[in-house]
Design a protein around this motif. Structure first.
Motif, PDB file in Angstrom:
ATOM      1  N   PRO A   1      -7.315   1.425   5.171  1.00  0.00           N
ATOM      2  CA  PRO A   1      -6.014   0.928   4.778  1.00  0.00           C
ATOM      3  C   PRO A   1      -4.947   2.025   4.614  1.00  0.00           C
ATOM      4  CG  PRO A   1      -7.590  -0.225   3.606  1.00  0.00           C
ATOM      5  CD  PRO A   1      -8.235   1.013   4.263  1.00  0.00           C
ATOM      6  N   THR A   2      -5.235   3.349   4.499  1.00  0.00           N
ATOM      7  CA  THR A   2      -4.523   4.464   4.367  1.00  0.00           C
ATOM      8  C   THR A   2      -3.780   4.784   5.636  1.00  0.00           C
ATOM      9  OG1 THR A   2      -6.209   6.134   4.737  1.00  0.00           O
ATOM     10  CG2 THR A   2      -5.946   5.388   2.476  1.00  0.00           C
ATOM     11  N   ALA A   3      -4.357   4.419   6.537  1.00  0.00           N
ATOM     12  CA  ALA A   3      -4.066   4.881   7.999  1.00  0.00           C
ATOM     13  C   ALA A   3      -3.520   3.504   8.720  1.00  0.00           C
ATOM     14  CB  ALA A   3      -5.072   5.422   8.966  1.00  0.00           C
ATOM     15  N   GLY A   4      -3.490   2.558   8.022  1.00  0.00           N
ATOM     16  CA  GLY A   4      -3.176   1.009   8.861  1.00  0.00           C
ATOM     17  C   GLY A   4      -2.339   0.134   7.764  1.00  0.00           C
ATOM     18  N   VAL A   5      -2.199  -1.148   8.216  1.00  0.00           N
ATOM     19  CA  VAL A   5      -1.574  -2.144   7.579  1.00  0.00           C
ATOM     20  C   VAL A   5      -2.519  -3.247   7.638  1.00  0.00           C
ATOM     21  CG1 VAL A   5       0.765  -1.203   7.802  1.00  0.00           C
ATOM     22  CG2 VAL A   5      -0.489  -2.995   9.204  1.00  0.00           C
ATOM     23  N   LEU A   6      -2.257  -3.956   6.594  1.00  0.00           N
ATOM     24  CA  LEU A   6      -3.255  -5.336   6.193  1.00  0.00           C
ATOM     25  C   LEU A   6      -2.410  -6.459   6.137  1.00  0.00           C
ATOM     26  CD1 LEU A   6      -5.878  -3.945   3.690  1.00  0.00           C
ATOM     27  CD2 LEU A   6      -6.101  -3.956   6.129  1.00  0.00           C
ATOM     28  N   ALA A   7      -2.294  -7.258   7.239  1.00  0.00           N
ATOM     29  CA  ALA A   7      -1.714  -8.457   7.262  1.00  0.00           C
ATOM     30  C   ALA A   7      -2.059  -9.288   6.094  1.00  0.00           C
ATOM     31  CB  ALA A   7      -1.447  -8.970   8.755  1.00  0.00           C
ATOM     32  N   SER A   8      -1.458 -10.227   5.566  1.00  0.00           N
ATOM     33  CA  SER A   8      -1.669 -11.014   4.490  1.00  0.00           C
ATOM     34  C   SER A   8      -0.677 -12.183   4.079  1.00  0.00           C
ATOM     35  CB  SER A   8      -2.143 -10.177   3.229  1.00  0.00           C
ATOM     36  OG  SER A   8      -2.760 -11.245   1.946  1.00  0.00           O
ATOM     37  N   GLY A   9      -1.354 -13.368   3.775  1.00  0.00           N
ATOM     38  CA  GLY A   9      -0.450 -14.268   3.341  1.00  0.00           C
ATOM     39  C   GLY A   9      -0.308 -14.120   1.775  1.00  0.00           C
ATOM     40  N   GLN A  10       0.737 -14.585   1.125  1.00  0.00           N
ATOM     41  CA  GLN A  10       0.691 -14.809  -0.562  1.00  0.00           C
ATOM     42  C   GLN A  10      -0.527 -15.357  -1.096  1.00  0.00           C
ATOM     43  OE1 GLN A  10       4.902 -16.382  -0.539  1.00  0.00           O
ATOM     44  NE2 GLN A  10       5.038 -14.772  -2.120  1.00  0.00           N
TER      45      GLN A  10
ATOM     46  N   SER B   1       0.826  -1.127   0.180  1.00  0.00           N
ATOM     47  CA  SER B   1      -0.030  -0.068   0.102  1.00  0.00           C
ATOM     48  C   SER B   1       0.761   1.290   0.038  1.00  0.00           C
ATOM     49  CB  SER B   1      -0.909   0.257   1.269  1.00  0.00           C
ATOM     50  OG  SER B   1      -0.283   0.451   2.572  1.00  0.00           O
ATOM     51  N   ASP B   2       0.220   2.303  -0.312  1.00  0.00           N
ATOM     52  CA  ASP B   2       0.917   3.644  -0.187  1.00  0.00           C
ATOM     53  C   ASP B   2       1.684   3.921   1.158  1.00  0.00           C
ATOM     54  OD1 ASP B   2       0.211   4.132  -2.732  1.00  0.00           O
ATOM     55  OD2 ASP B   2      -1.318   5.545  -2.377  1.00  0.00           O
ATOM     56  N   LEU B   3       0.979   3.531   2.123  1.00  0.00           N
ATOM     57  CA  LEU B   3       1.181   3.609   3.731  1.00  0.00           C
ATOM     58  C   LEU B   3       2.436   2.825   3.972  1.00  0.00           C
ATOM     59  CD1 LEU B   3       0.983   4.802   6.254  1.00  0.00           C
ATOM     60  CD2 LEU B   3      -0.405   2.710   6.943  1.00  0.00           C
ATOM     61  N   VAL B   4       2.546   1.577   3.529  1.00  0.00           N
ATOM     62  CA  VAL B   4       3.672   0.634   3.633  1.00  0.00           C
ATOM     63  C   VAL B   4       4.645   1.069   2.834  1.00  0.00           C
ATOM     64  CG1 VAL B   4       4.475  -1.816   3.219  1.00  0.00           C
ATOM     65  CG2 VAL B   4       1.951  -1.417   4.195  1.00  0.00           C
ATOM     66  N   ASP B   5       4.496   1.456   1.709  1.00  0.00           N
ATOM     67  CA  ASP B   5       5.922   1.977   1.074  1.00  0.00           C
ATOM     68  C   ASP B   5       6.522   3.150   1.492  1.00  0.00           C
ATOM     69  OD1 ASP B   5       5.241   0.012  -0.896  1.00  0.00           O
ATOM     70  OD2 ASP B   5       4.245   1.439  -2.441  1.00  0.00           O
ATOM     71  N   ASP B   6       5.448   4.148   2.154  1.00  0.00           N
ATOM     72  CA  ASP B   6       6.181   5.213   2.939  1.00  0.00           C
ATOM     73  C   ASP B   6       6.877   4.621   3.940  1.00  0.00           C
ATOM     74  OD1 ASP B   6       6.234   8.339   3.083  1.00  0.00           O
ATOM     75  OD2 ASP B   6       5.042   7.709   4.956  1.00  0.00           O
ATOM     76  N   VAL B   7       6.556   3.777   4.914  1.00  0.00           N
ATOM     77  CA  VAL B   7       6.961   3.335   5.855  1.00  0.00           C
ATOM     78  C   VAL B   7       8.386   2.758   5.518  1.00  0.00           C
ATOM     79  CG1 VAL B   7       7.015   1.497   7.915  1.00  0.00           C
ATOM     80  CG2 VAL B   7       4.893   3.073   7.480  1.00  0.00           C
ATOM     81  N   GLU B   8       8.439   2.099   4.516  1.00  0.00           N
ATOM     82  CA  GLU B   8       9.720   1.321   4.017  1.00  0.00           C
ATOM     83  C   GLU B   8      10.739   2.464   3.668  1.00  0.00           C
ATOM     84  OE1 GLU B   8      10.395  -2.542   2.628  1.00  0.00           O
ATOM     85  OE2 GLU B   8      10.123  -1.993   4.551  1.00  0.00           O
ATOM     86  N   ARG B   9      10.381   3.438   3.171  1.00  0.00           N
ATOM     87  CA  ARG B   9      11.277   4.548   2.950  1.00  0.00           C
ATOM     88  C   ARG B   9      11.769   5.373   4.002  1.00  0.00           C
ATOM     89  NH1 ARG B   9       7.591   4.892  -1.761  1.00  0.00           N
ATOM     90  NH2 ARG B   9       6.618   6.719  -0.625  1.00  0.00           N
ATOM     91  N   SER B  10      11.061   5.410   4.937  1.00  0.00           N
ATOM     92  CA  SER B  10      11.044   6.473   5.959  1.00  0.00           C
ATOM     93  C   SER B  10      12.118   6.126   6.878  1.00  0.00           C
ATOM     94  CB  SER B  10      10.000   6.621   6.959  1.00  0.00           C
ATOM     95  OG  SER B  10       9.383   5.308   7.703  1.00  0.00           O
TER      96      SER B  10
END
Length: 355
Positions: A312-321, A239-248
């Motif tokens: 999802p824009t403010a949180g994360v969604l755990a998920s298996g493949q 997600s955009d949030l996860v990508d942002d966290v990854e880059r932060s």
């Protein structure tokens, strides 16, 4: 609802009809999902880590009001109030206690004294050997395909190493969603399979519909494993949030981390002392650094924002493949009937190849 088609050490140990486990997903595995799974003949597991002690007791009572079938509760072995939570399981005659980490031998012994089946989750053969020697009745393993906190080894390699190491039943999780997977796991020698994402995407799951549609639209390459959320490898939807966290940077995450820590403290009904005690226990049990401990409170609240609040824009969604191959929202009964029926047919077909 189908009759029992497959008898395994898991069904014999826990008293469920089918060797299918709905895993204890935080914010997801509540009374509705657990009772739906239990009524369908599977082993439903309540997720207690995101509940206060009082909320857990209410959830246990609600499940028992909905069904008389066996079910379990997932506990954090390193939580300061783990003994109190075990007392609830004993008082309410819960069938199974599952643990995200290895519980202490005395806790295992106490639960077993009251007829409760103890099933810790492990990520390596040496951990399986340890809990087996302490009296665990079975273990659950999760390969790297699985959602949430996960390891680097795929299920197809992790499972046989665990099976070779212990004589107690082994439940395989990570990458399972249909009858072929159950048949394959049983052929390996597993006693059953655990499924998380597949049960999240059912009609009995209380995850908001819009969030379920977000999962259903994902492909096989739409999950990512990151350690930036709480300091441990965690598989979730991109997600955009996860990508942002990854880059932060770590500096940018300090204030949001502190805010979520306080929010989690309030939600879980913890005192600052309990929060500190839990932190020390996690550091000792898992070898986490102080930075990782500070990040750990991110997970419950970021998951809540996505899975409960539906944002999802403010949180994360755990998920298996497996999210990439799921395209429907059956009831727990429809899902388990389908998985078990297809597994039995697959095993029967494979058996004919020996003729």
């Amino acid at each position: 609802m189908i009759d029992q088609l497959l008898t395994t050490p898991l069904t014999e140990l826990t008293g469920v009809r089918h060797p299918v486990v709905q895993t204890g997903m935080g914010w997801v595995a509540g009374p509705s999902l657990v009772s739906g799974t239990a009524r369908a003949g599977g082993l439903g597991i309540l997720a207690s880590a995101t509940m206060t002690l009082q909320e857990l007791e209410r959830a246990i009572i609600e499940v028992k009001e909905r069904t008389g079938a066996p079910f379990g509760v997932n506990l954090r072995a390193d939580a300061a109030d783990a003994p109190d939570r075990c007392t609830l399981l004993i008082e309410h005659d819960v069938a199974v206690a599952s643990f995200a980490l290895a519980p202490k031998p005395e806790l295992i012994a106490r639960l077993k004294e009251h007829g409760i089946v103890v099933i810790p989750s492990v990520g390596a053969a040496k951990h399986a050997v340890k809990v087996a020697s302490w009296g665990a009745d079975a273990v659950m393993i999760q390969g790297g395909e699985g959602g949430g906190h996960t390891g680097p080894v795929p299920t197809t390699l992790l499972l046989p190493t665990i099976l070779d190491a212990v004589d107690i039943p082994v439940i395989a999780a990570g990458g399972f969603f249909d009858g072929r997977g159950l048949a394959a796991a049983l052929a390996y020698g597993a006693a059953g399979v655990g499924m998380g994402t597949r049960f999240l995407l059912t009609a009995d799951s209380r995850v908001p519909d819009a969030v379920k549609q977000r999962y259903l639209s994902a492909g096989l390459d739409d999950t990512v494993v990151t350690s930036k959320v709480d300091g441990m490898p965690h598989r979730m939807l991109r997600s955009d949030l996860v990508d942002d966290v990854e880059r932060s940077s770590g500096l940018r995450r300090i204030l949001p981390t502190a805010r979520r820590t306080l929010e989690f403290k309030r939600t879980a009904g913890l005192s600052f002392r309990q929060l500190a005690v839990d932190g020390r226990a996690m550091r000792k049990a898992q070898g986490r650094t102080l930075t990782q401990l500070a990040l750990a409170a991110n997970t419950p609240m970021m998951l809540k924002a996505g899975l409960v609040d539906g944002d999802p824009t403010a949180g994360v969604l755990a998920s298996g493949q497996v999210v990439g191959v799921i395209d429907d929202l059956p009831s727990c009964e429809e899902l388990i009937d389908r998985v078990v029926t297809d597994a039995a047919a697959t095993l029967q077909k494979a058996g004919k190849a020996l003729d």
